[in-house]
Design an enzyme around this catalytic site. Structure first.
Site: not given
Length: 172
Positions: A95-97, A105-107, A134, A141
């Site tokens: 899962i990368y932005i 808010g994309l994540g 990280n 999370y």
């Protein structure tokens, strides 16, 4: 803003570009140029990505900001999962932005998509691995209800790095 589209084999070159860019932006400052180049050329080769796209137990999704691919998501179930964490779980392998689109808010939207898919498949949990250093991702999370349940080694060349395994139980 933030519409999500399933990635198909015809999108493999776009997937390769966003994969290399986001992985490099996230990790190149912490790894040698040689290790990065070797990893990128192996992990994100067109043939490897094509094979992953053809696996019926894996799914990829792009998230867009207007007409631009701003990030992506890779989900695994069954034997496509990279670890035997939960046979009744769904793995978020990637899962990368893109850095330009972080903090929009994309994540959250990709994580919501993951939970929606897991629920539709009657999965009891969702899990992922995140590099121990990280801190922004770990904080994200934790905020989203994931808890550390273990760890594993990830090798970047000869450099052993530790990923935390984080898991979120889903309400059925």
């Amino acid at each position: 803003m933030g519409f999500i589209k399933k990635v198909t084999l015809s999108d493999v070159e776009s997937l390769q570009r966003i994969s290399i860019k986001t992985f490099s932006d996230t990790f190149e400052k912490d790894n040698s140029p040689e290790d990065m180049q070797n990893y990128l050329s192996t992990a994100y080769s067109l043939s490897k990505l094509s094979n992953e796209l053809e696996n019926p137990n894996s799914q990829f999704y792009f998230i867009y900001c207007e007409e631009t691919i701003a990030g992506y998501l890779k989900l695994n179930i069954a034997d496509a999962q990279t670890e035997n964490i939960d046979t009744e779980g769904l793995e978020i392998e990637r899962i990368y932005i893109d850095t330009l689109y972080k903090r929009k808010g994309l994540g959250n939207k990709l994580l919501e998509k993951s939970i929606s898919i897991a629920s539709s498949l009657n999965k009891k949990s969702i899990w992922l691995g995140v590099w121990e250093h990280n801190a922004p991702a770990i904080t994200f999370y934790n905020t989203m209800g994931f808890r550390k349940v273990g760890e594993h080694s990830f090798f970047m060349g000869e450099d052993e790095q530790i990923d935390f395994i984080m898991k979120k139980e889903l309400n059925q």
